[in-house]
Design an enzyme around this catalytic site. Structure first.
Site: not given
Ligand code: NAD
Length: 264
Positions: A45, A123
């Site tokens: 990721d 985020e």
């Protein structure tokens, strides 16, 4: 079609990267790392997050796809032994694009006009580098609360399964154009009070964080940490831009959540 392949840099990822590059060129696709239509990330990721940040100025024209060389990733969902299948899909079949919301973060500084704008796929987290973080939180222009504690995490729906989840935030389906504000260890007693629950804000509802004490901040955008000095405000909202993922087969979000956290 133009493509590029981004490797995590370890031996296995580099081998697979080279394999994908060779196969796609044999299918007469053009390798172009400046203006790719498709970016294939090979690693985890974190590699896909890196690739996203490299092409944030081309989000309208670029689609991402991830191959994982470690454990199943949330974004990197193709296995190394499926690379031939993936390459044929990219070269031969028109693929579906799914678009997910991303977070816009604008940092303003005291005493200067300078503002910095960032986009986050997962985020933005804000922590003070010394002592508690004390911030007024405004929502849509109105003061909502004064936060005192370790920090705050503002996530996208696709990032809701990452840091946000560890903070007790809800998992949100990425078809929702929202951002989520989650607290990190807020101080709550008779003097200080915060809502204590994660908040989900719709598109066009801006969340403004205004530091009340004069400290330096660690602002993390996805995997990158930036030290911010003299911060006047940090503004978060759903960005105009979206991230585009190339989908070659159905992999519903809730199936992805189940396979990542419960059982495959
Ligand atoms: P890393 O190597 O520390 O890995 C973090 C883990 O988060 C990896 O297992 C990765 O696969 C996973 N991950 C990343 N995005 C995800 C997503 N959207 N949904 C579910 N899992 C996800 O760091 P990295 O690989 O560079 O990733 C950076 C991310 O790490 C940050 O964006 C943040 O969300 C996450 N993070 C999590 C915590 C925590 O859970 N306590 C703390 C700091 C950072």
């Amino acid at each position: 079609m133009k493509f590029t392949v981004k490797s995590r840099g370890d031996h296995d990822s580099n081998m697979i990267t080279q394999k994908i590059k060779n196969y796609l060129q044999e299918f007469e696709l053009t390798y172009n790392s400046e203006e790719p239509d498709v970016v294939i990330s090979v690693g985890g990721d974190g590699t896909l997050l890196e690739a996203f940040h490299e092409y944030t100025d081309r989000l309208y024209d670029t689609a991402f796809v991830g191959v994982h060389t470690g454990h199943l990733g949330f974004y990197a969902d193709w296995k190394p032994d499926e690379v031939e299948k993936l390459v044929i899909h990219i070269a031969k079949t028109p693929f579906k694009i799914v678009e997910y919301p991303v977070l816009e973060v604008v940092v303003r500084h005291h005493g200067e006009q300078k503002t910095e704008r960032f986009l986050a796929l997962n985020e933005c987290s804000v922590k003070s580098t010394e002592g508690s973080l004390v911030m007024d939180i405004e929502i849509k222009g109105d003061l909502f609360e004064t936060f005192r504690g370790d920090g705050l995490c503002i996530s996208t729906p696709s990032g809701s399964t990452a840091y946000n989840k560890a903070l007790g935030g809800a998992i949100l389906h990425p078809s929702l154009s929202t951002i989520q504000l989650a607290e990190m260890a807020s101080i709550n007693n008779r003097v200080y009070r915060t809502i204590g629950s994660p908040l989900v804000l719709p598109q066009h509802h801006t969340c403004l964080l205004k530091p009340l004490n004069d400290v330096d901040f660690q602002v993390t955008i996805d995997h990158k940490t930036l030290l911010q000095k003299e911060v006047k405000s940090i503004q978060c909202r759903v960005a105009e831009e979206k991230v585009r993922f190339a989908r070659f087969r159905p992999f519903p979000f809730w199936k992805r959540v189940k396979e990542s956290f419960i059982t495959d």
